[in-house]
Design an enzyme around this catalytic site. Structure first.
Site, PDB file in Angstrom:
ATOM      1  N   CYS A  83       0.818  -1.225   0.000  1.00  0.00           N
ATOM      2  CA  CYS A  83       0.000   0.000   0.000  1.00  0.00           C
ATOM      3  C   CYS A  83       0.844   1.264   0.000  1.00  0.00           C
ATOM      4  O   CYS A  83       0.314   2.365  -0.149  1.00  0.00           O
ATOM      5  CB  CYS A  83      -0.937   0.014   1.193  1.00  0.00           C
ATOM      6  N   CYS A 210     -13.212   0.382   8.403  1.00  0.00           N
ATOM      7  CA  CYS A 210     -12.348  -0.120   7.333  1.00  0.00           C
ATOM      8  C   CYS A 210     -12.546   0.702   6.060  1.00  0.00           C
ATOM      9  O   CYS A 210     -13.663   1.091   5.729  1.00  0.00           O
ATOM     10  CB  CYS A 210     -12.691  -1.575   7.009  1.00  0.00           C
ATOM     11  N   HIS A 336      -9.266   2.992  -1.453  1.00  0.00           N
ATOM     12  CA  HIS A 336      -7.842   2.659  -1.348  1.00  0.00           C
ATOM     13  C   HIS A 336      -7.394   1.773  -2.515  1.00  0.00           C
ATOM     14  O   HIS A 336      -7.309   0.566  -2.389  1.00  0.00           O
ATOM     15  CB  HIS A 336      -7.632   1.954   0.003  1.00  0.00           C
TER      16      HIS A 336
END
Lengths: 388, 138
Positions: A83, A210, A336
């Site tokens: 990430c 989340c 994301h």
């Protein structure tokens, strides 16, 4: 000492499922960054492509993008750190420019996670952790961060509702960010079951704690001082870079209430910039989970260990607070897309420092910070940017 | 009889008719560690030997996952277990959810973790509560 600047930033809209190919998706951020830097393809000396390859159908995407974007015959290659891939790309771009090898380097981050099913992506994400000694027993990212949330709660008395406050802040600012995926302001009611965000995903984390998978791309153009001043009226300078790692297998971590790689990366970045936490005017941190933002406050020195929850309770990380954090919606609201995330964070800080962040604009910031983490604190990059 | 395989070769060895979890012990510094890597993580010595691990440990941290992960159906209890040797490892906890808490004493069991589509049974370890029994990390 010559400086290294960022003179162009771009980001596609982050979406659940991008309808086109990865080439078209990358073109969106490329076009914006090139327009921003007022550069032509021939002005780019090299391109670093960043993603987490487990989601990619295209093997070795660097070559495909160079061809599609008209960047041949300049060199192009790939960088990966889960990430945090695109801030790893930024670190490499800095060193390529600083060494004098190149004058302008592009960092192109992308991820198209919708090409595989949500269950499959969850399983692949788990493979970013230890596939030999952990994944066979049924792990996934939320389960790991859940254990850190539980660790923080046990050590400092943090509560699930403290964590929810991080999501509420993110949702408030995503309303102003036209590139964010989820642009609806939430209240604490959203976290009360039977609302879906209130359901436990992996205890003690609820669904609302989340971030979501997304498709998207980001693009940064990094240039030498000479080139930066030639092309840009408002270059943003790289003041400090920190990067560190920690054991993949969580059994190798001493405690479950902090991420030592992030703390170490922050120490390095502050030392290189000759700065301290108080000097930071605006920050983007890696809030893949609400607990991750709280851990970031403590790693970066915005709060003492254990006092991260007090910072969000006092709204000190809101736009008008002592240290505004993720006032673009963060990963929690933007979504994301793994390889694009770091570049998106950097873009937000660059816009903030140029005074071009619109309704998200913090009052007159001169120093900004980006905290970008790969895996569960397996990799961490901290970058400090400044107007001067 | 269905075919069986250990999830990672060497992680378990048969001793006295049952499967036992194996770590490495360093002959130089005396520490035991899991997984059984070739180089001692404490002193970098290559003088290591396979030893059975303590069957009882203490739960360091855990989470309960409420969605399916790969081949496992929820709820999935996963946690890190501290063994008295000073090593920490990850495994599933097979227990009633209400009984699971940090610091509880757990005991290793070996058996089938999952069955592949072709019928192959994959063997490994998991932990169960054992409050009454001694031998855990202090």
């Amino acid at each position: 000492m010559s400086k290294v600047g960022i003179i162009g930033v771009g980001q596609s809209k982050f979406v659940r499922a991008y309808p086109g190919s990865i080439r078209e998706m990358v073109f969106e951020s490329f076009k914006e960054a090139m327009g921003d830097a007022k550069m032509k393809e021939k002005d780019i000396d090299a391109t670093i492509v960043c993603s987490a390859p487990e989601y990619d159908k295209q093997r070795s995407p660097s070559g495909v993008f160079a061809e599609y974007l008209g960047l041949n015959p300049q060199p192009t290659f790939y960088a990966e750190s889960l990430c945090s891939s695109s801030t790893t790309g930024l670190r490499l771009a800095y060193s390529l420019v600083k060494s004098g090898l190149h004058d302008a380097v592009m960092v192109l981050g992308f991820q198209k996670m919708s090409e595989i099913s949500a269950a499959e992506s969850q399983e692949r994400m788990g493979r970013g952790a230890d596939i030999q000694w952990e994944a066979p027993f049924g792990t996934m990212m939320p389960a790991y961060y859940a254990m850190f949330a539980r660790g923080h709660m046990a050590k400092y008395g943090t509560t699930p509702d403290d964590l929810a406050l991080v999501r509420l802040k993110a949702s408030k600012y995503a309303v102003f960010n036209d590139r964010a995926m989820i642009r609806k302001e939430l209240t604490m009611d959203a976290f009360t079951a039977p609302n879906p965000l209130g359901n436990i995903l992996s205890s003690p984390l609820r669904v609302g704690d989340c971030c979501s998978n997304a498709d998207g791309s980001s693009c940064l153009i990094v240039a030498s001082e000479k080139k930066a001043k030639e092309f840009s009226e408002k270059p943003v300078w790289i003041k400090g870079l920190g990067s560190a790692s920690a054991s993949v297998n969580m059994a190798g971590r001493e405690v479950f209430y902090s991420l030592p790689a992030a703390t170490e990366a922050a120490r390095q970045a502050y030392a290189m910039a000759g700065m301290k936490p108080d000097d930071i005017d605006v920050a983007e941190v890696h809030d893949c989970f609400t607990i991750a933002e709280v851990l970031a406050y403590e790693s970066l020195g915005f709060a003492k260990p254990g006092e991260g929850p007090a910072l969000i309770r006092a709204k000190e990380t809101y736009k008008e607070g002592k240290i505004p954090v993720n006032v673009d919606g963060g990963l929690l609201s933007k979504g994301h897309p793994i390889g694009a995330t770091g570049g998106s964070q950097v873009r937000t800080i660059v816009l903030q420092l140029r005074g071009e962040a619109g309704d998200m604009q913090v009052k007159d910031p001169s120093i900004g910070l980006v905290h970008n983490v790969g895996g569960v604190g397996l990799y961490a990059n901290v970058t400090i940017l400044g107007r001067e | 009889m269905s075919q069986q395989n250990i999830f990672y070769p060497g992680a378990l060895e048969e001793k006295g008719g049952r499967l036992v979890q194996m770590g490495n012990k360093c002959r130089d510094c005396g520490k035991t560690f899991y997984p059984a890597v070739e180089l001692c993580p404490f002193c970098s010595s290559e003088q290591v030997e396979k030893v059975p691990l303590s069957p009882v440990g203490t739960l360091f941290s855990f989470s309960v996952t409420r969605v399916p992960v790969g081949r496992f159906k929820p709820p999935i209890i996963g946690g890190y277990i501290d063994l008295p040797e000073g090593t920490r490892l990850f495994g599933q906890i097979r227990a009633d959810l209400k009984d699971v808490r940090i610091g509880m004493r757990v005991k290793v069991e070996t058996g089938v973790l999952w069955t592949e589509k072709d019928g192959m049974e994959v063997l490994g370890y998991y932990y169960v509560p054992c409050e009454a029994e001694g031998g855990g990390a202090e």
